[in-house]
Every structure is written in C-alpha cells, then in structure tokens.
Motif scaffolding. Structure first.
Motif, mmCIF file in Angstrom:
data_model
loop_
_atom_site.group_PDB
_atom_site.id
_atom_site.type_symbol
_atom_site.label_atom_id
_atom_site.label_comp_id
_atom_site.label_asym_id
_atom_site.label_seq_id
_atom_site.Cartn_x
_atom_site.Cartn_y
_atom_site.Cartn_z
ATOM 1 N N ASP A 279 0.836 -1.205 0.000
ATOM 2 C CA ASP A 279 0.000 0.000 0.000
ATOM 3 C C ASP A 279 0.871 1.255 0.000
ATOM 4 N N GLU A 283 1.474 4.233 -2.920
ATOM 5 C CA GLU A 283 1.314 5.657 -2.641
ATOM 6 C C GLU A 283 2.576 6.430 -3.008
ATOM 7 N N ARG A 300 -1.260 8.010 3.624
ATOM 8 C CA ARG A 300 -1.298 6.678 4.229
ATOM 9 C C ARG A 300 0.015 6.367 4.939
#
Length: 397
Positions: A279, A283, A300
């Motif tokens: 993840d 990003e 994030r």
C-alpha cells in the motif's frame, strides 16, 4: 524523598505501593521498566498509581487530567533534569523557567515550517545513499538500526550544522551516545553513588569525544540559521563556548537518535505486514519527493508512522518531579516526588484507543487525537521542537 506519607486527598494513607502493585524492583528487573509500568497500569484499570522501585517512590500519571497537569503545569511539576547532566550538559533540554524560554526562542527558527523546505532535499539524498549501501549488500541479512542512526545523524549534520559527519565520526558518536544514555538511565533508577560508579569511565570518554566533535562543528560548521544564532549569542556575551558546545551536543543527540529509533520500529512493524508495505509502495509511486513534492502528500504513510509511534514511541517516558506539594488526581504528592508520564502506557490505554495492542493505521486517517492521548513528541511547553523535521524524515525515509 521527604519523610511524609503519600496520601489520598481525604487524608487516607495510600497502601504500601509495593504491596498494592506487586514488587517494584523485582518486576522491573524481570519485565523491563516499560512493561512493568504497563502491567501495573492494567492492574489499576489505567488509573494513576504509585510504586516503589529500588526504594524510590514513583508516581505514574495515566489519567487524562493528570497527564495534562504534569506536562503543562510548570508551577507544580518540572522535568527531572538531574539524571541527564552528562547527556545534555547546559543545553536547552536541561533548562527551566526564563532561561529555557530564551534558549527556546533562539533555537526555534530552523524548525519553523517555512524553513523546513530546505531540509527535504538533504533527507532524500541521504536516504538514497543509505538505500544504495543496503542494495550493495546483495541481500545478506544485516541489522538496520545502526545504519539508520548514522543516516539521521548525517541529515541533521548537513541541515542544522552545515557539517558533513565523516565515516570516522559516526562510530564514535554512536558509542558515546550509548554510554551517556546508559548513564542517564542509571541515574534515573539508582542512587547517585551507584550510578556514578557503574559508568564513570565510559561517561568520561564519551564526553571527551562529543566535546571534540561539537567544538569542531561550532568552529567549522556552515553559516546555518542554528549555528549563526549560537555564534551571535557568543559574540554578544550571552553564551560562553562551553554552553554553545553543550547546545550543539543536545541537538545532535536528541535530534537524530529519536528519528532513527522511530524508523527502526517502523521497519520492524512493516516487515511483518507485506500488505501494508505494498500500500505504501503504491502511494509513494505517485509522489515525487526528489522533484520537490511535499512529504505531507503521503497520507497513508503518515498514518502508518503515527500508528508505529503510538505503539513504539521514541521517547517512551517523560520524568518530572513535584517542585512543591501538589495534587494529582486523587492524591496529595509531597514536594520532591518523582512523577512519570509514560507515553508507552498512555498509548495502550483502552479508554483512549480501541483494541490498543492492535496495529491499525486507520486510527489516524481522520485526524490526530488530543495531546493528552497521543504523545509521540510529548506535550505542553516542552513539546518537541524538531517534530516537523522528524515527520519529513520519517515520511521520506
């Protein structure tokens, strides 16, 4: 410790703390101080409590109002600066009152938001160098903590001091930091004569090494905002050379090792969670830090950093002392009593964080809790001056 009882406000004497909480020094020896504090907090339902460790009474503030009082109410509570004598000398972290305020104003400019933009290229460059060194290892196992410490020291050296910390400086800096940190911990936990005896020669060598390095930084460092402020104060007779060296030592030690510790923990928690790694990788592909994109676009990533700091704060305990008879929660505390705020404990309080032992960055996607609940940079007037720089370092790295 004054020969006066620790009482509830209604006058009822507190039970012997070691009887109430289960064994003081023995529990600390077996579990370590942080987990001992956490265990006692669980036993008391995350209320304020007291315990004797090696004969000394420790009051631990856990409840919201008590945490706020200890961190903010300088009339009743001040940081216990005595144990950090050799770590920071006459630097700002050991000052109180007006002297602290003047020094804080002097050293604030390089940490203001508008000035931190020039730090990001340095951070990106040093992290790229670190990654190149790691890639060159060819996949063999290694311990990242010392490399991270040296990387953060190089960033701080270039940004704050305009000084390149050479390869020959870094091992000596690391070893000296360990010696002085051990000295500080021993002085927090043991009677002064024992603390001095156990670590005396290591402290002497560490101070000599750091004084030489910080003196060289003062003399040969660049015309940075930080060093120019120190030099101007020296020229005006407001600081002597000894104090200026102590201030450099304070920022060199406090400014790099906390970030390195936070990064070490972040790498550890991510190593166990490949789905979060992916993840963050996705990003980062959309944010060009080398091209100057600000690190706060990494939303994030920021949430992961905050959750890592919640579980593993780089400064897990703040030690204060009651400077006069004071009230804390339901207790009347005599002058001279040690009072601790353990962010390691506060961050695991179920009244503050649901399922507190679970690593869940989603907690921080909608904002940051209040300063009496989330204390990675402590709080009150002594809130960490370098927190903005630290977040740039952590996001970029």
């Amino acid at each position: 410790m004054p020969n006066r009882a620790f009482h509830c406000l209604d006058g009822t004497p507190l039970r012997r703390p070691e009887t109430a909480l289960g064994g003081g020094a023995r529990v600390v020896w077996n579990d370590g101080l942080l987990d001992a504090y956490l265990g006692w907090a669980r036993q008391t339902g995350f209320r304020d409590y007291a315990v004797r460790i090696a004969g000394r009474l420790h009051v631990v503030a856990v409840e919201r109002e008590s945490v706020r009082a200890v961190l903010n109410d300088q009339a009743d509570f001040q940081r216990n600066i005595a144990p950090t004598k050799h770590l920071f000398g006459a630097g700002m972290l050991r000052l109180t009152g007006e002297a602290w305020r003047v020094r804080r104003v002097m050293t604030t400019p390089p940490f203001r938001r508008e000035g931190l933009g020039s730090a990001q290229p340095i951070v990106v460059d040093e992290v790229d160098r670190l990654l190149d060194r790691w890639r060159a290892r060819g996949g063999e196992p290694f311990r990242p903590s010392r490399d991270l410490s040296r990387c953060m020291a190089s960033i701080l050296g270039r940004y704050l001091f305009g000084f390149e910390l050479g390869a020959q400086d870094r091992p000596a800096l690391h070893e000296s930091l360990i010696a002085l940190s051990v000295d500080s911990v021993l002085r927090h936990l043991l009677p002064r004569p024992a603390a001095i005896l156990l670590n005396r020669w290591a402290v002497h060598r560490a101070r000599r090494v750091l004084d030489a390095l910080c003196g060289e930084i003062l003399d040969r460092g660049g015309k940075t905002v930080f060093l120019e402020a120190l030099r101007a104060a020296m020229a005006a007779g407001q600081l002597d050379r000894r104090t200026a060296i102590d201030e450099i030592r304070t920022f060199l030690i406090a400014g790099h090792e906390t970030s390195a510790t936070a990064l070490s923990w972040m790498i550890a928690v991510l190593a166990e969670r490949p789905e979060i790694q992916e993840d963050l990788r996705q990003e980062s592909c959309g944010v060009d830090l080398r091209g100057g994109a600000p690190t706060d676009l990494l939303v994030r990533t920021t949430a992961v950093i905050r959750e890592s700091l919640r579980l593993y704060p780089a400064v897990p305990i703040s030690v204060s002392v009651a400077v006069r008879d004071a009230r804390l929660g339901g207790y009347l505390i005599p002058k001279g009593t040690r009072v601790d705020v353990a962010s390691y404990v506060v961050h695991r309080c179920p009244q503050r964080f649901e399922d507190p032992e679970r690593f869940d960055p989603l907690r921080f996607t909608e904002g940051v809790p209040g300063t009496d609940e989330f204390l990675p940079f402590l709080g009150g007037p002594h809130l960490c001056l370098g927190r903005g720089l630290a977040m740039i370092e952590l996001r970029a790295a």
